[in-house]
Design an enzyme around this catalytic site. Structure first.
Site, PDB file in Angstrom:
ATOM      1  CG  ASP A 466      96.637  96.767  11.793  1.00 50.63           C
ATOM      2  OD1 ASP A 466      96.663  95.537  11.677  1.00 50.63           O
ATOM      3  OD2 ASP A 466      96.690  97.354  12.897  1.00 50.63           O
ATOM      4  CG  ASP A 534      98.095  93.409  18.338  1.00 48.19           C
ATOM      5  OD1 ASP A 534      98.951  94.096  17.750  1.00 48.19           O
ATOM      6  OD2 ASP A 534      96.892  93.404  18.018  1.00 48.19           O
TER       7      ASP A 534
HETATM    8  C1  GLA Z   1      95.889  96.133  15.562  1.00 49.41           C
HETATM    9  C2  GLA Z   1      97.394  96.243  15.590  1.00 49.41           C
HETATM   10  C3  GLA Z   1      97.830  97.090  16.748  1.00 49.41           C
HETATM   11  C4  GLA Z   1      97.202  98.448  16.646  1.00 49.41           C
HETATM   12  C5  GLA Z   1      95.699  98.320  16.549  1.00 49.41           C
HETATM   13  C6  GLA Z   1      95.054  99.653  16.263  1.00 49.41           C
HETATM   14  O1  GLA Z   1      95.420  95.411  16.630  1.00 49.41           O
HETATM   15  O2  GLA Z   1      97.969  94.970  15.630  1.00 49.41           O
HETATM   16  O3  GLA Z   1      99.225  97.194  16.798  1.00 49.41           O
HETATM   17  O4  GLA Z   1      97.716  99.104  15.515  1.00 49.41           O
HETATM   18  O5  GLA Z   1      95.312  97.427  15.524  1.00 49.41           O
HETATM   19  O6  GLA Z   1      93.691  99.556  16.207  1.00 49.41           O
END
Ligand code: GLA
Length: 734
Positions: A466, A534
């Site tokens: 990420d 997300d």
């Molecule tokens: C980001 C990612 C999510 C999740 C969060 C965890 O927002 O896009 O899918 O993994 O971080 O903190």
């Protein structure tokens, strides 16, 4: 192996052969390399026969500058601009050499140009991918001066685009993409207007949220999905960029793409060379979908990590438990996904940290050791449990970042991007900071995050990588020239990813950046897929996946079935619709299965089993987008067809629910007109089968007419009725 098939070198500018033709299976690129003038492009379009290529000049086709320099006469926006060592800001390039070599997939043309006075050499590269109808272009800029003691021999490259495409004006339209967190890849379709139109991104370490580094250019008016001449272009670069359309009162507009020149001037000492990222482009006369198919084939074969390997069906823990990681919950989720036929479980954020245990998003990044309070038996135990459940194990990391509340930051406050004499500008949680990947010590650290996990747990199958912050502070305490920050960051990250890939070639790695922030061909060579957004709301995903599919194949687009009401939009979309949307890309789940009803779990079990049947078509097939959700016709529809046309999957989504609405009948595409296809509905909830269930139709009929989807609302028992309707049809050639 590279085999040189033609070479021509002039020491000084002067006439030589006028043009080089690079062909792919269906397209031609004709480059002007006359030694009297700057590099030009004469033609890019459908493949030319040798006679027609030779007759271009007679047909009135002249060269358009392919790498114009500041201040070439009349250029509104140059591809390259240099400040010479003596302060002169002009560059007067002419072609001095051409080399054509062969590689396994096509040809590589290198055109060398030199300044008529100053010691500057520019090499422009054009690489053809014969079968996929894709070209790549990039440039290398060299300061050929001999270092001198007294006078400076350093030049400054102020602007260094990757390449330029001439666009013959007429009824030209463009499609670019914009967005934000939770709304990535939104299409903007508009006629090419006079003036300069720019798409620009300065997010630094991820570049796919606010805009995308790709564009479609239709030469035949408002673009159609399956007809008309379209050029697609994608900049292969994960950092700041510009895409620029210059359209003035001339026969040709130009399209340029490259690293964003804002505050990014690059100093080249004597003997140094700067290489730009590549710009990939493709022409198709089969509309937008035609360009997409070229990019997908090219991407799967040459760019995407493991582009020839089927992706597993997974459950990701994030929306199911968020930071509430513990052993029973993880074990339960593994057992549940295994029982539904899934193949992989991914433990998301929240598993790590010591002094600053990661219980919320404001702490712990950088402290990549297991939080023993949550997971007393460590990662090893989880990997073993996954094995016992018959599935694989994956884990989330965010290795390029830290928090002010972390042991890493306390130990290495100088490892972050930070401008001198300023308060740190923080991101997520009010404490997040970006590590300085230009720093070799940071590169080693980032490598060690993966290396330690893998050394201790060699059976980890998947990493979700990420990057939840953009660069908010352009400062590196290591750099003499702060304007080198972007190049230093990305070259440092690329080098680190190379090390990881060399040591762990089989690992699956997802590129996530708060969702779709890293959907980019400059990132995907090291990654197997990206998290589209997300936002897991199925209705909005139709739009986001539509835009993302313009350049990226379904196998790279992670698409998960999530809970209702949706955690981002609070919309309650029925399970069938959620499954039908998730099934059109790389299927996964993002939910706490223990909160699902037994009936819903049963449904998902069947969905996963059927997805495995259609997986080869979805993940390796050719996309045909049929009815765009952006066309406001009340439906969206697309299909994938196996390369040998033996089977296909057709998706139909009703996206408005106004009573009495009428929807178009959808003509299919890409089938073999002469074969008969038997129709099977997947994920069926209706009490009665559709009229065409089990029946066979010719590819010709399906493509010229299509099936009448009726009923357009689900004919189903009352507790399953809703204002959503969707169909997935599996077509198998008899
Ligand atoms: C980001 C990612 C999510 C999740 C969060 C965890 O927002 O896009 O899918 O993994 O971080 O903190």
């Amino acid at each position: 192996m590279k085999k040189i098939i033609s070479l021509s070198l002039l020491l000084l500018c002067g006439p030589m052969f006028a043009q080089t033709v690079l062909n792919t299976e269906h397209t031609s690129l004709v480059v002007d390399n006359d030694g009297n003038r700057p590099l030009g492009i004469i033609f890019f379009g459908p493949r030319l026969g040798a006679d027609d290529a030779a007759g271009l000049a007679a047909a009135g086709y002249g060269p358009v500058k392919a790498y114009s320099a500041y201040c070439d006469e009349g250029e509104s926006s140059c591809a390259i601009s240099i400040t010479q060592a003596d302060g002169n800001r002009t560059l007067d390039l002419c072609v001095v050499g051409t080399e054509v070599s062969e590689w396994e997939g096509g040809k590589l043309l290198t055109v060398t140009s030199r300044d008529r006075h100053y010691p500057v050499t520019v090499r422009n590269f054009f690489k053809s991918y014969g079968k996929e109808d894709v070209f790549e272009t990039w440039a290398e800029i060299s300061n050929d001066a001999v270092a001198r003691k007294k006078a400076s021999s350093e030049i400054v490259v102020n602007r260094y685009m990757s390449g330029t495409l001439p666009i013959r004006v007429g009824n030209v339209w463009t499609v670019t993409q914009y967005g934000s967190w939770g709304n990535e890849g939104t299409l903007l379709t508009e006629p090419l207007a006079r003036g300069i139109r720019m798409v620009k991104n300065i997010d630094g370490v991820r570049n796919g949220h606010t805009s995308r580094a790709e564009a479609m250019i239709s030469l035949d008016g408002k673009p159609q999905e399956n007809s008309g001449r379209v050029i697609g272009a994608a900049l292969e670069w994960g950092g700041n960029y510009v895409l620029e359309f210059n359209c003035f009162n001339s026969n040709y507009a130009t399209f340029q793409a490259g690293v964003c020149p804002d505050n990014s001037e690059y100093h080249l000492a004597a003997g140094e060379t700067l290489k730009t990222p590549a710009l990939a482009y493709s022409f198709s006369d089969e509309g937008l979908s035609g360009v997409s198919r070229n990019f997908h084939r090219w991407g799967r074969k040459y760019r995407l990590a493991h582009g020839n390997v089927e992706r597993k069906v997974l459950l990701n823990s994030w929306e199911g438990v968020y930071f509430d990681i513990n052993e029973p919950a993880m074990d339960g989720m593994m057992s549940d996904i295994a029982s539904m036929g899934g193949e992989l479980f991914v433990m998301d954020d929240g598993w790590f940290g010591g002094k600053y245990a990661r219980i919320t998003d404001d702490r712990g990044l950088g402290d990549w050791f297991v939080d023993r309070k949550k997971l007393p038996n460590g990662i090893g135990w989880l990997v073993k449990r996954a094995d016992a459940h018959g599935i694989r194990f994956g884990i989330w990391i965010e290795p390029e970042m830290t928090n002010t509340m972390s042991e890493l930051y306390e130990a290495h406050p100088d490892w972050v991007l930070h401008a001198a004499n300023r308060e740190p500008v923080t991101g997520r949680g009010g404490t997040q900071l970006v590590l300085d990947l230009g720093n070799p010590a940071v590169q080693d650290f980032v490598f060690s995050v993966v290396d330690n996990l893998m050394t201790e747990n060699p059976d980890i199958d998947y990493i979700k990588w990420d990057a939840n912050m953009n660069v908010r502070e352009y400062g590196s305490n290591r750099l003499k020239h702060q304007s080198h920050l972007e190049m230093a960051y990305w070259n440092g990250l690329y080098a680190t990813l190379d090390r990881i890939r060399t040591k762990y070639p089989d690992l699956t790695i997802q590129a996530c950046a708060s969702g779709g922030g890293r959907a980019n061909w400059g990132v995907l060579p090291w990654f197997d897929e990206f998290w589209v957004s997300d936002n897991t709301d199925a209705l909005q995903r139709i739009y986001m996946q539509w835009g993302s599919s313009y350049f990226f194949p379904a196998m790279a687009m992670a698409s998960h079935i999530s809970a209702v009401p949706n955690h981002q939009t609070h919309r309650a979309v029925p399970l069938k619709f959620r499954c039908d949307v998730a099934m059109s890309a790389r299927l996964g789940m993002e939910i706490q299965p223990s909160r699902m009803s037994e009936a819903d779990r049963d449904f998902c079990r069947k969905v996963i089993a059927d997805y495995k049947r259609i997986r080869p078509v979805v993940q390796f097939g050719d996309i045909y987008r049929l009815v765009s959700p952006y066309d406001d016709l009340g439906i969206a529809s697309l299909m994938y067809v196996a390369e040998n046309k033996s089977d296909a999957v057709f998706y139909w989504y009703r996206i408005n629910s106004l009573y009495g609405s009428r929807y178009p009948r959808v003509k299919m595409q890409g089938l073999d007109p002469d074969r008969m296809y038997t129709v099977e509905e997947l994920n069926r909830i209706d009490d009665k089968p559709l009229s065409f269930e089990g029946k066979s139709f010719s590819g010709k009929f399906l493509m010229e007419n299509g099936l009448e989807i009726a009923p357009v609302v689900h004919d189903v028992r009352s507790d399953l009725k809703s204002d959503y309707a969707s169909r997935v049809l599996y077509l198998k050639a008899n």
